[in-house]
Structures are given as C-alpha cells and as structure tokens.
Design a protein around this motif. Structure first.
Motif, PDB file in Angstrom:
ATOM      1  N   TRP A 137       0.818  -1.217   0.000  1.00  0.00           N
ATOM      2  CA  TRP A 137       0.000   0.000   0.000  1.00  0.00           C
ATOM      3  C   TRP A 137       0.851   1.266   0.000  1.00  0.00           C
ATOM      4  O   TRP A 137       0.318   2.374  -0.149  1.00  0.00           O
ATOM      5  N   GLY A 138       2.152   1.128   0.223  1.00  0.00           N
ATOM      6  CA  GLY A 138       3.038   2.284   0.226  1.00  0.00           C
ATOM      7  C   GLY A 138       2.951   3.130   1.482  1.00  0.00           C
ATOM      8  O   GLY A 138       3.337   4.310   1.470  1.00  0.00           O
ATOM      9  N   ILE A 139       2.461   2.543   2.583  1.00  0.00           N
ATOM     10  CA  ILE A 139       2.278   3.316   3.815  1.00  0.00           C
ATOM     11  C   ILE A 139       3.058   2.735   4.991  1.00  0.00           C
ATOM     12  O   ILE A 139       2.842   3.122   6.144  1.00  0.00           O
ATOM     13  N   ALA A 140       3.979   1.813   4.714  1.00  0.00           N
ATOM     14  CA  ALA A 140       4.677   1.126   5.798  1.00  0.00           C
ATOM     15  C   ALA A 140       5.450   2.098   6.688  1.00  0.00           C
ATOM     16  O   ALA A 140       5.394   2.008   7.924  1.00  0.00           O
ATOM     17  N   LYS A 141       6.173   3.021   6.090  1.00  0.00           N
ATOM     18  CA  LYS A 141       7.014   3.933   6.881  1.00  0.00           C
ATOM     19  C   LYS A 141       6.167   4.770   7.828  1.00  0.00           C
ATOM     20  O   LYS A 141       6.465   4.897   9.028  1.00  0.00           O
ATOM     21  N   GLU A 142       5.084   5.343   7.311  1.00  0.00           N
ATOM     22  CA  GLU A 142       4.218   6.193   8.128  1.00  0.00           C
ATOM     23  C   GLU A 142       3.554   5.393   9.250  1.00  0.00           C
ATOM     24  O   GLU A 142       3.603   5.772  10.430  1.00  0.00           O
TER      25      GLU A 142
END
Length: 582
Positions: free
Chosen positions: A524-529
């Motif tokens: 989903w491209g939200i792992a860092k946040e």
C-alpha cells in the motif's frame, strides 16, 4: 545398551563393507544411499512421489534438526517476517536474539534467518522443477494427466516464489530448464509467477479426490493475489468475480465463509466436507512417523509460556500481540471500528498485575474477533479455561500481557492432534489463503476501480459473519465473554479514500496475527508512516522497541550474504546484487 550395541554393529558392518570394496572400480560409481536418480523416478509413481515432495514444503520444515531454527522463518504463517515486523505483534519471550534485530528493522545481511528463508524457498522451487523436468519424459501419462501434474507443480512454484518475493523482492529465476544456476536477481519475477499460476488456472481440474491438492480455483486465487500486489485492478476484477461466483475447494465445496470465525483455526473443522473457507492450507499432521516435521514446527515457539500441563504447549511465549493490535478491535457505539485513531483509548490489560490478584477485563465495546485472535486475562482461552494473565507470560515488561491464539490447539485435541509428548507441535493447519481474503481482495479491487457499493457489500459479508453470536467467545454460563458490539457499514460509501481506509482496516481485523500485515503495508506504500507511528505509541508500553526506526529501505530485507558469497563466478564477480540500503 541395546541401542548402543545396535548402532555399533551397524557401524562395524558398514566399515567392513567399505574396506572389502575399496579396491574395486565399481566402488567409486555407487549412487548415494537414500537418493533416487531421475532415471529411477521416470514412472507414474515416481513423478507422483516427487509431486508430493513439492507439496511437503508447505509445512515449512524441510530441513533442520527438529527445532525451529529454520522452520520459524519458513512456515507459511509468516510470523517472523510478516507479523513481528508489523504493528500486529512483537517478538515476545525475552530480550535478545536474531528475531529482535528483525523486529527492530536492524537486520544485517549476515543474519542467519535470511539464509534460512532463502534456502527454504529455493528448496521448494527445486522440488517443483524436478517434477516439471521429469514428468514430460514419462511416456504413459495421458495429456490430461500430464497437464494435471504440471499445473500443480507450476502453481506451487508460483507460491514458493511469492513466499520469497514478499521478503527479498528481486530473486533469480530458476526453472526446470536452467543449467547455469548462477542467475542474477535483476527484477521482481511477477511475469513468471503470473505465467505459472495462469497455467494452473487454465489446466487444473476443479476438484480432486485427495484433500489439500492445488485445484483450478486455488491457482486462480493465487493469480488474483499476484494482480492485487501489482495493482492490476482491471485484470484482478473479472478473475475474482468468477472465483466468488463459481470457486470451490479441492473437495468440491463452494467457497463461502464458515458460519463461525474461529472454525478456521480449529483442527476438527479443518479439511471436512463442510470446510468451505479453505483455499490453500498447509496440511499438518502428527503421529505419522514424521518426527514432528509434518506438524506446526514453525510455530512451536508461539504458545503461552510456563511449562504447565494446564496450558497448551507450555513454551515459549513468542509472537505476542501488540497493544496497538488489541486497541484496533475497539468499536464505537454503532459497532464500527475506530478508523482514525484507535489508540486514543486503550483496551484494559492486566500488565503489572499478578495472576493471584483481582482483575476485571475491559468493559467497552469490542469486535468479537479480538478474543479469537488474542489471549487476554480473564477471557476463556479456547477450552483451557480463562487466561490467567501473567502466569502464562514469559516477561510482561518486555513484550506485554497478551498471548497468540490462532495457532493454538484445544485441550480436547491434546494427545490426539499433538505430536507424542511434544506439546508444541500440532495438526492445526496454517491457512495460507482462505476465502475471507478473496472477499477482501475483491473489495479492495472494486474500491480502486470506483465501485464503492460493491466493495461495501463484500466487507459487510465479512462483518456479518463476525457478528454471528453463535461464534462469540463464551463464558461457562453461555454468556458472551466481553461486550461484543459489531455492525455492518449501513451508510453508502461515497468517498473512495474512506472506502479504502475501511477496507484496509477490515483486512487487519480479519487477518490479525496471520502474518500478512507487513506485506500489506508495504504494497500500500504506507509502511514507513504506519510503522513509525506504531513505534511512537508502542514504545510508551515496551522499552525493547525504543530507538527502533523504520526507514525507506526496510520495505525489503537484505539478500543473504551467504548466498551472495556462494554464487560468485569463478573470477569472483558477484551474481546477486544486494537490496538498496544494506
């Protein structure tokens, strides 16, 4: 003494045989003991045996010495790489170890857990390749029989490659035609995995007489999952539509959610003629002369700790649910999840309270799936009685007060579905893919394509099952064990951003502690946040996570240094390249 004498005799006879033949030329040409040549396997029975060996890898314990040394990172429960690295769970147990480095995003390329995973994946791939290479040379297979065998082997190969891809990203492509095994890892092998799964979908039958084989529909689900991971929504939708309308288990039962959520994780309901939710299971068995390798060896650390006969497993307190995950199961007055800030309020725990001291569990509204996912103080732990809290936790200060639950067997199953005296190994299958995930993928696909009401319909199917009172955890008097309040989404979804938020949250609730959360956050491209927010919150509870930071490169794990070193060409040139940031 009898055993010692027996082995001494065998050793002596072996040495006599060795020296008596040492001067003969044929001594150098003998095949290794216990190894079949390909020529010997060029029969129907030989190929079927090789195919069974390819399936064996799904149990995640192809090598090792009866411990979790390699199985813990090979099991398809993915608890190390997919769960400890997410906001679902902590390593648990106590301080230290190579899993701590993984949990804290401080893993180096020489971590042996990486090499264990890599070798396991390619062992499974090699077994599939053996089938694909030998089967076409057997002359007495009919065209249908050959397509059947090749379809199973190719679909399994896609499964193994996917099992490696979600961890390492780029991997070298090794197939049945490969002769130079020094292949580079130039790209993610989506195309090859798609082709394998598509071949299975196009050529496999819908049913088999044997439980656990890969059928047409499972291959289709694997292909759909590959599409979803690549955001190929237009390709995923028609395939998922057909699967939901027509898909069936290997035994021909139409795919459907089981009426009760926890029946997915109960041994006696798995693999029955009414098990409509199984798409692909690791088919575990025990007491079959397999020394535990066919049971849940990879999860043998993930039981309440204490060594007591009154508790399941008795060791070792790993894979403990996080407070963040527990908080996610809170609901509002309308029975809906707290999508925007589930950590604003907390589910009460017994942290710091001795088991012989009084404790009243959380009284607020909760999603009933919480207590089939997490063991917490005062709530029945399957049929083992109420979870006593601290007495079953290895170190509350280190990893918190909660226990895993989905991998745990019932007390009534002990001795029947556990491996002899090894209480940590059971026949409780890992559900690698279940139909609930098919509905979740379909909901996500519909939302991404703008079909928000169809997406809501799929999510409500899942929530409707969770709301079935017959499936609630119950106290001995038959009353619900907690204040379970859950409802469907009744208002239409008019906003795509909200729909995707709700779907992603639902996926976490439904698949909690099933080893998929980290890979979802990455795709989903939200792992860092998400994970840095998790660390900010969870470190207020757990000192062991202080200082941990998720960085951009942590979306993938390092290529094992052992593999980079072992695959250098004769001139010293590396074949494999390391992932960025390591």
């Amino acid at each position: 003494m009898k055993n010692i004498s027996k082995y001494s005799l065998l050793l002596t006879l072996g040495l006599v045989g060795l020296f008596s033949n040492a001067c003969k030329d044929e001594f150098l040409d003998r095949p290794p003991i216990g190894v079949f040549s390909e020529e010997a396997l060029r029969t129907k029975a030989g190929v079927q045996g090789m195919l069974i060996a390819a399936y064996t890898g799904l149990n995640g314990a192809m090598y090792g010495s009866g411990s979790s040394a390699g199985a813990d990172v090979s099991t398809f429960s993915n608890w190390v790489f997919g769960s400890l690295t997410s906001d679902d769970a902590q390593k648990g147990a106590d301080v230290g170890g190579s899993r701590s480095n993984i949990e804290r995003y401080e893993i180096a390329a020489d971590n042996t857990k990486l090499d264990d995973r890599w070798r396991f994946v390619y062992d499974g791939i090699a077994r599939c390749n053996d089938v694909l290479r030998v089967a076409p040379t057997v002359k007495d297979f009919t065209d249908t029989e050959l397509k059947n065998i090749l379809g199973q082997a190719r679909t399994l190969r896609a499964v193994y490659y996917f099992h490696g891809t979600v961890v390492f990203g780029r991997m070298p492509w090794i197939d049945e035609k490969t002769t130079d095994y020094l292949q580079p890892n130039e790209r993610v092998l989506w195309k090859e995995m798609e082709e394998d799964a598509k071949f299975g979908y196009d050529n496999l039958p819908e049913t088999f007489p044997e439980l656990g084989r890969v059928n047409k529909w499972m291959a289709g689900v694997m292909l759909a999952k590959l599409y979803v991971f690549q955001k190929k929504w237009a390709e995923a939708k028609p395939l998922l539509d057909v699967i939901i309308a027509n898909g069936r288990t290997t035994r021909g039962v139409k795919y459907a959610l089981l009426p009760r959520y926890h029946d997915n994780f109960r041994i006696v309901t798995q693999g029955t003629n009414t098990d409509s939710e199984s798409v692909l299971d690791a088919q575990y068995s025990v007491n079959d002369n397999g020394r535990g390798y066919n049971g849940g060896l990879g999860d043998n650390l993930n039981f309440p700790h204490g060594g007591l006969p009154s508790q399941p497993g008795g060791c070792c307190g790993y894979h403990q649910p996080s407070q963040d995950l527990v908080n996610a199961y809170q609901t509002d007055a309308n029975g809906l999840p707290l999508l925007d800030n589930h950590n604003k309020t907390e589910v009460k725990s017994d942290e710091g309270i001795e088991s012989n001291q009084p404790f009243t569990p959380h009284q607020g509204p909760l999603d009933p799936r919480l207590d089939w996912t997490v063991g917490r103080r005062g709530i029945p732990y399957l049929d083992w009685g109420p979870h006593p809290g601290k007495a079953w936790i290895r170190d509350q200060n280190y990893a918190g007060p909660f226990s895993p639950k989905k991998n745990v067997y019932y007390k009534a199953d002990e001795g029947v579905f556990t491996e002899g005296t090894s209480r940590q190994i059971s026949a409780n299958n890992v559900r690698i893919i279940r139909f609930a995930e098919v509905l979740l993928m379909a909901a996500e696909t519909e939302a991404e394509l703008g079909n928000l009401e169809k997406a809501r319909e799929y999510i409500n199917q899942i929530r409707r099952r969770a709301a079935n009172p017959d499936g609630f955890v119950k106290m001995p008097d038959g009353k619900a064990a907690a204040n379970y309040v859950i409802q469907e989404y009744k208002e239409p979804w008019a906003d795509k951003a909200f729909a995707l938020k709700a779907i992603r949250f639902e996926r976490r609730l439904e698949l909690g502690m099933e080893g998929q959360r980290f890979f979802d956050l990455v795709r989903w491209g939200i792992a860092k946040e998400v994970l840095n927010n998790y660390l900010t919150y969870e470190t207020t509870k757990r000192a062991n996570l202080k200082g941990a930071v998720f960085r951009d490169h942590n979306v993938l794990f390092p290529v094992p240094q052992r593999q980079i070193d072992a695959t250098k060409r004769p001139d010293g040139t590396p074949t494999l390249t390391q992932n960025p940031g390591y």
